[in-house]
Write a protein that holds these residues in place. Sequence first.
Motif, PDB file in Angstrom:
ATOM      1  N   SER A 231    -162.111  -0.782  67.864  1.00 23.90           N
ATOM      2  CA  SER A 231    -160.813  -1.423  68.121  1.00 23.90           C
ATOM      3  C   SER A 231    -159.717  -0.383  68.311  1.00 23.90           C
ATOM      4  O   SER A 231    -158.802  -0.580  69.121  1.00 23.90           O
ATOM      5  CB  SER A 231    -160.454  -2.375  66.976  1.00 23.90           C
ATOM      6  N   LYS A 234    -159.959   1.045  71.841  1.00 22.62           N
ATOM      7  CA  LYS A 234    -159.543   0.028  72.796  1.00 22.62           C
ATOM      8  C   LYS A 234    -158.016  -0.026  72.850  1.00 22.62           C
ATOM      9  O   LYS A 234    -157.421  -0.169  73.917  1.00 22.62           O
ATOM     10  CB  LYS A 234    -160.128  -1.334  72.417  1.00 22.62           C
ATOM     11  N   ASN A 238    -155.579   0.862  76.034  1.00 21.42           N
ATOM     12  CA  ASN A 238    -154.600  -0.100  76.538  1.00 21.42           C
ATOM     13  C   ASN A 238    -153.168   0.412  76.448  1.00 21.42           C
ATOM     14  O   ASN A 238    -152.250  -0.189  77.005  1.00 21.42           O
ATOM     15  CB  ASN A 238    -154.706  -1.417  75.760  1.00 21.42           C
ATOM     16  N   ILE A 260    -166.039   4.658  73.827  1.00 20.88           N
ATOM     17  CA  ILE A 260    -166.208   3.426  73.068  1.00 20.88           C
ATOM     18  C   ILE A 260    -167.684   3.069  72.939  1.00 20.88           C
ATOM     19  O   ILE A 260    -168.149   2.655  71.867  1.00 20.88           O
ATOM     20  CB  ILE A 260    -165.418   2.283  73.743  1.00 20.88           C
TER      21      ILE A 260
END
Length: 281
Positions: A231, A234, A238, A260
């Motif tokens: 997470s 990610k 982003n 990832i």
Amino acid sequence: MLCPAPVAAPSSLWSARRAFLLAAGAGAVAPAIAQVDVGSSSTLRKLIPAETLERSAAQQYQQMMEQARSQRALAPDNHPQLQRLRAIAQRLIPFTAPWNDRVGQWRWEVNLIGSKQINAFCMPGGKIAFYTGILDQLKLTDDEAAMIMGHEMAHALREHARERLAKTQATNIGLRLGSQLLGLGDLGNAAASLGGQLLTLQFSRSDESDADLVGLELAARGGYDPEASVSLWKKMGNATGNKQGGLAFLSTHPSGPARIEQLQLNVPKVQKLYEAARKRG
């Protein structure tokens, strides 16, 4: 660059820092077999004296903290976010010894700098700093912050900076790895003078992968959910740059699907370590 932060009274500042350092150095943990596979550290790093580099790093770190303090940007010891980071460090530090035999001589420090910059680092010798931007803008959970801290600690434990500097200086001085002791004194002097480059070093993909996996295991042993590593990256992927915030962390730690994917493959390897840590409390 730095945002204002309240300044603590000298007495409370010292007592809180002393308590953190004592706690961080307490409770030796027996060496444990690594669950992630990163291989052995590069022998090339031995061209740079560890003591010299750690001393140089400590001096640069102290200068940075003094600059932040002078700009009222160094968080006081009672700052909630700093207390949170130091609590995470106390849970990770006991598991660092198997990764570097010099850890017993390190004087760990964790500080927080008020800045919108998305960044964090750990210098050789265990000198850690987070910027408030990385906590606030990415809205990190404790598990995700532990993954960042573990990753940065891993760079120091695996002596990636020492290796990078050795390669750079060996090339500049014209040394051959097979030569005898010729030039080692020059390399030692270079380590002392290049401390200012520690935060601008570009680690290789191999270094980054190494730090991801070692950091993942450190965090899991400390009781932090290994799924947070996925997470976290990610969120990093982003994140979008803006003139106010900046993505200093991503400039040296690029995110991507391959990163990832590697973490997802290794999460099961450390899951039982995490579960055992949670049971211990």
